[in-house]
Scaffold this motif. Structure first.
Motif, PDB file in Angstrom:
ATOM      1  N   ALA A 314       6.751  -6.946  -6.951  1.00 42.49           N
ATOM      2  CA  ALA A 314       7.333  -5.793  -6.260  1.00 42.49           C
ATOM      3  C   ALA A 314       8.180  -4.925  -7.173  1.00 42.49           C
ATOM      4  O   ALA A 314       8.457  -3.764  -6.845  1.00 42.49           O
ATOM      5  CB  ALA A 314       8.191  -6.272  -5.083  1.00 42.49           C
ATOM      6  N   SER A 315       8.592  -5.445  -8.314  1.00 44.75           N
ATOM      7  CA  SER A 315       9.574  -4.767  -9.166  1.00 44.75           C
ATOM      8  C   SER A 315       9.262  -3.309  -9.480  1.00 44.75           C
ATOM      9  O   SER A 315      10.163  -2.459  -9.433  1.00 44.75           O
ATOM     10  CB  SER A 315       9.763  -5.540 -10.473  1.00 44.75           C
ATOM     11  N   ASN A 438       4.298   1.716   1.891  1.00 39.23           N
ATOM     12  CA  ASN A 438       2.979   2.316   1.676  1.00 39.23           C
ATOM     13  C   ASN A 438       2.103   1.435   0.797  1.00 39.23           C
ATOM     14  O   ASN A 438       0.919   1.225   1.079  1.00 39.23           O
ATOM     15  CB  ASN A 438       3.125   3.689   1.020  1.00 39.23           C
ATOM     16  N   LEU A 439       2.679   0.928  -0.280  1.00 40.07           N
ATOM     17  CA  LEU A 439       1.914   0.063  -1.181  1.00 40.07           C
ATOM     18  C   LEU A 439       1.442  -1.190  -0.454  1.00 40.07           C
ATOM     19  O   LEU A 439       0.295  -1.629  -0.617  1.00 40.07           O
ATOM     20  CB  LEU A 439       2.758  -0.320  -2.390  1.00 40.07           C
ATOM     21  N   ARG A 440       2.324  -1.750   0.331  1.00 41.55           N
ATOM     22  CA  ARG A 440       1.979  -2.981   1.052  1.00 41.55           C
ATOM     23  C   ARG A 440       0.891  -2.717   2.089  1.00 41.55           C
ATOM     24  O   ARG A 440      -0.055  -3.501   2.229  1.00 41.55           O
ATOM     25  CB  ARG A 440       3.227  -3.551   1.715  1.00 41.55           C
ATOM     26  N   ALA A 441       1.007  -1.592   2.792  1.00 41.23           N
ATOM     27  CA  ALA A 441       0.003  -1.252   3.802  1.00 41.23           C
ATOM     28  C   ALA A 441      -1.358  -1.008   3.153  1.00 41.23           C
ATOM     29  O   ALA A 441      -2.395  -1.474   3.646  1.00 41.23           O
ATOM     30  CB  ALA A 441       0.450  -0.021   4.583  1.00 41.23           C
ATOM     31  N   ASN A 446      -6.909  -2.412   1.918  1.00 43.18           N
ATOM     32  CA  ASN A 446      -7.991  -2.560   0.946  1.00 43.18           C
ATOM     33  C   ASN A 446      -8.523  -3.988   0.905  1.00 43.18           C
ATOM     34  O   ASN A 446      -9.723  -4.204   0.700  1.00 43.18           O
ATOM     35  CB  ASN A 446      -7.515  -2.120  -0.437  1.00 43.18           C
ATOM     36  N   GLN A 447      -7.637  -4.956   1.119  1.00 42.29           N
ATOM     37  CA  GLN A 447      -8.116  -6.337   1.175  1.00 42.29           C
ATOM     38  C   GLN A 447      -9.025  -6.536   2.381  1.00 42.29           C
ATOM     39  O   GLN A 447     -10.083  -7.164   2.267  1.00 42.29           O
ATOM     40  CB  GLN A 447      -6.949  -7.321   1.238  1.00 42.29           C
ATOM     41  N   ARG A 448      -8.630  -5.996   3.531  1.00 44.80           N
ATOM     42  CA  ARG A 448      -9.453  -6.154   4.726  1.00 44.80           C
ATOM     43  C   ARG A 448     -10.828  -5.514   4.517  1.00 44.80           C
ATOM     44  O   ARG A 448     -11.854  -6.039   4.955  1.00 44.80           O
ATOM     45  CB  ARG A 448      -8.776  -5.501   5.951  1.00 44.80           C
ATOM     46  N   TYR A 449     -10.825  -4.378   3.831  1.00 46.97           N
ATOM     47  CA  TYR A 449     -12.084  -3.685   3.540  1.00 46.97           C
ATOM     48  C   TYR A 449     -13.003  -4.576   2.715  1.00 46.97           C
ATOM     49  O   TYR A 449     -14.207  -4.661   2.975  1.00 46.97           O
ATOM     50  CB  TYR A 449     -11.778  -2.386   2.788  1.00 46.97           C
ATOM     51  N   GLN A 450     -12.443  -5.239   1.706  1.00 47.74           N
ATOM     52  CA  GLN A 450     -13.247  -6.111   0.853  1.00 47.74           C
ATOM     53  C   GLN A 450     -13.687  -7.372   1.586  1.00 47.74           C
ATOM     54  O   GLN A 450     -14.859  -7.768   1.527  1.00 47.74           O
ATOM     55  CB  GLN A 450     -12.452  -6.479  -0.405  1.00 47.74           C
TER      56      GLN A 450
END
Length: 678
Positions: A314-315, A438-441, A446-450
């Motif tokens: 997260a840094s 936003n990054l987390r969402a 994108n993971q769900r898409y894959q």
């Protein structure tokens, strides 16, 4: 997706097309104190390298990087326009979402106010773990949030049935560049710096210094055990170390303390796994070691490991103190880069990481004209036909294997510029208010898409790179060669330019990517994308003998005078070196066919052949910081740029003829050392 990055007529065809003489000026870059026949890279590129020092925010600088910088500046205009107009844009449009992601990433005041608040709930949840069952549960749910700790998880084509997509679980969980960094004496100082980095991050979240140091030691100890069970990069080049299909019952026997059925249920992929009948537990030895750690490592050690990686990953999106520490270790210590990139570049990276294909849609509309795609198609066809002709003329391959090589060639699918169908971003919710959120969402979206692909048919037309990426790649599982829009610019490609320069630049890239289908890895996959043997034993042995000569050439190369004992790894870089050698030969043949019967215009005093090889050299012009080069010798499947400039031409009689080189010159390989494969 398993990619090999650079970056169907029956015979060679097509007369050269007359184009305006849009060419680079090679003359100012030539170092006349050098000899093209001794060190072509020095002769062709020394002056360019001296005139173009590595920028303070880069670990390397060359033609690739300069073109990538041009692409970044083009993208900057697009995202700044999107940010300015986002509130008035159509609700839910890609322009609005891109604008909000960029605006939030640029809001340094809001990011600073938030400190490390965005991850406090995660750290509290980790601190609350009490049992080994809690550790397992937390790890499963972290993966479900697209936070892949301890091991990697993704989707790709089944190595034995490439028409379907399956899940792949693989080794991972390390913070240093590779497994060897945890054990070799030469990396002791880097290990100490890593422990100091871990300690510092714990301290930034309020952990007392003594406790932070103790937790850092625990993290290092756990990662060292994971590293001991991990394959090195060169070992991972073997398909058998990338793929190991198992049923759930078989997987659970390897990891009795980790229930895969439960994991897949948490990940919401159980239906896809059931449809596929299992998944690839790609490195069983690694997962057996991970299982032992889940059973035996103290809960407190796992808590330290999870907490550190939560903070570390997260840094870059937290307050300045975290950003600076992240750069101090990964930028300065690892790669020797003196300065961080400007904020807008880091914000743009956030957009690309979140919605890269959507930004590519805007990029193509603004910057990729149809005539570029049309000219590129001609080049692709000619280079592919040159490959076919070279296969047919091979004197070391039997007719039986040749027939199968041609069968693979016939199924090549070239893709140019951008996807035929753009991705839908309707399910992604972002705002202009929280960069980290936003990054987390986007990561979860994108993971769900894959993961939704598991158990479904492989789409050969999907892209693994964005259009704005300056690179190209081959995918063995789909047998596709792919050329994003951004690489189709000078010095690689001139839409209205000289044939010799185009074939020496993008033509060689086309050949390189096609050559990956027949390199040490790609040659183990058939035209359908399956990991299958299509060779006779004798032909495979002949191939290996030639490949071993190329390994030896790279092994001899020491890129850093201050580290004369540090050499390129010929085995790690073999695929790329085969791609370079075959690709440059294919491109040369294609150029000869395309310009047959045409007079040589002798532009800038250079013959057609000289221009061809000069543009090959120009593509690889560049320098790299010693720290970054040392890391890349262990981790990068691409050889150092200076070697790439010289290696392929030194194996080609056409180069020696073009520059009047003689036997005994360094750029002329003796017959017993010269390599011809494809």
């Amino acid at each position: 997706m398993n990619l090999r990055a650079i970056g169907l007529a029956a015979a060679l065809c097509c007369a050269g097309i007359a184009h305006a003489a849009a060419i680079p000026d090679f003359v100012p870059d030539m170092d006349t104190d050098q000899s093209a026949c001794t060190d072509f890279n020095a002769w062709a590129n020394n002056r360019w390298i001296k005139a173009n020092p590595i920028p303070a925010d880069k670990s390397r600088w060359g033609s690739f990087d300069a073109l990538a910088e041009k692409s970044l500046n083009a993208q900057r205009g697009l995202v700044e326009d999107a940010a300015k107009n986002a509130d008035a844009a159509k609700q839910g449009s890609i322009e609005q979402k891109i604008g909000w992601i960029y605006r939030a990433a640029m809001d340094e005041a809001a990011i600073e106010r938030a400190g490390f608040d965005p991850i406090k709930k995660d750290l509290a949840a980790i601190a609350a773990l009490k049992t080994r069952a809690d550790v397992v549960t937390w790890l499963q749910h972290a993966h479900a949030r697209a936070e892949t700790r301890a091991f990697s998880f993704g989707v790709s084509a089944d190595y034995k049935n490439a028409k379907r997509q399956i899940a792949f679980a693989g080794q991972g969980g390390l913070g240093l560049p590779g497994p060897e960094y945890y054990s070799k004496d030469e990396y002791a100082k880097l290990r100490a710096a890593y422990v100091a980095h871990i300690t510092k991050l714990f301290e930034l979240t309020g952990t007392p210094a003594d406790e932070a140091a103790s937790r850092a030691s625990a993290v290092m100890a756990l990662e060292t055990q994971l590293a001991a069970a991990s394959f090195l990069r060169v070992e991972l080049r073997k398909p058998e170390n990338q793929y190991h299909f198992v049923t759930l019952d078989e997987a659970n026997k390897i990891t009795p303390h980790w229930n895969w059925a439960q994991y897949f249920k948490v990940m919401k992929v159980d239906a896809g796994i059931k449809s596929a009948g299992g998944f690839s537990l790609s490195q069983p030895k690694f997962f057996a070691a991970l299982d032992t750690l889940l059973a035996e490592a103290p809960v407190a050690q796992w808590q330290a490991y999870f907490a550190f990686h939560a903070i570390d990953s997260a840094s870059p999106a937290l307050s300045k103190a975290f950003q600076d520490e992240n750069f101090a270790f990964y930028g300065k210590t690892i790669n020797g880069t003196p300065e961080q990139e400007l904020r807008w570049k880091r914000a743009l990276a956030a957009v690309n990481g979140s919605m890269g294909q959507a930004l590519g849609q805007l990029y193509v509309k603004a910057y990729f004209p149809p005539e570029s795609k049309a000219r590129m198609q001609v080049l692709v066809d000619n280079v592919r036909n040159a490959l076919k002709a070279r296969i047919e003329k091979l004197d070391w391959m039997s007719a039986e294997t040749k027939a199968k090589a041609i069968a693979k060639w016939q199924t090549f699918l070239p893709k140019i510029g951008y996807p035929d169908t753009w991705r839908d971003w309707g399910g992604l919710t972002v705002s202009a208010d929280s960069h980290y959120a936003n990054l987390r969402a986007a990561r979860a979206f994108n993971q769900r898409y894959q993961l939704a692909k598991i158990g479904k048919a492989t789409d050969r037309y999907e892209w693994g790179m964005t259009p704005q990426t300056v690179n190209a790649y081959y995918s063995p599982s789909t047998n596709t060669i792919n050329f994003p829009a951004a690489i189709l610019q000078p010095p690689f490609f001139y839409a209205k330019g000289d044939d010799a320069i185009n074939y020496g630049g993008i033509g060689a890239v086309i050949g390189h990517e096609a050559g990956h289908g027949f390199d040490d890895q790609g040659s183990q996959f058939d035209g359908e994308g399956n990991n299958a043997n299509w060779w006779t034993a004798e032909d495979r042995q002949r191939f290996e003998e030639r490949a071993n000569k190329l390994v030896a050439q790279a092994d001899e190369f020491a890129p850093l005078p201050q580290y004369p004992d540090k050499h390129a790894n010929g085995r790690l870089t073999l695929g790329e070196n085969i791609g370079d050698l075959g690709g440059l030969n294919m491109a040369y043949d294609a150029m000869l066919a395309a310009t047959a019967g045409q007079p040589d215009p002798m532009l800038d005093g250079l013959s057609r052949d000289q221009r061809f090889f000069m543009n090959w050299a120009k593509v690889w012009a560049g320098a790299i910081r010693p720290e970054a080069q040392l890391v890349r010798l262990n981790t990068d499947p691409h050889a150092p740029a200076a070697f790439r400039t010289n290696a392929a031409p030194s194996n080609m009689p056409a180069f020696a003829k073009a520059y009047s080189c003689k036997a005994g010159d360094a750029m002329v390989r003796p017959d017993d050392k010269r390599v011809i494969i494809w």
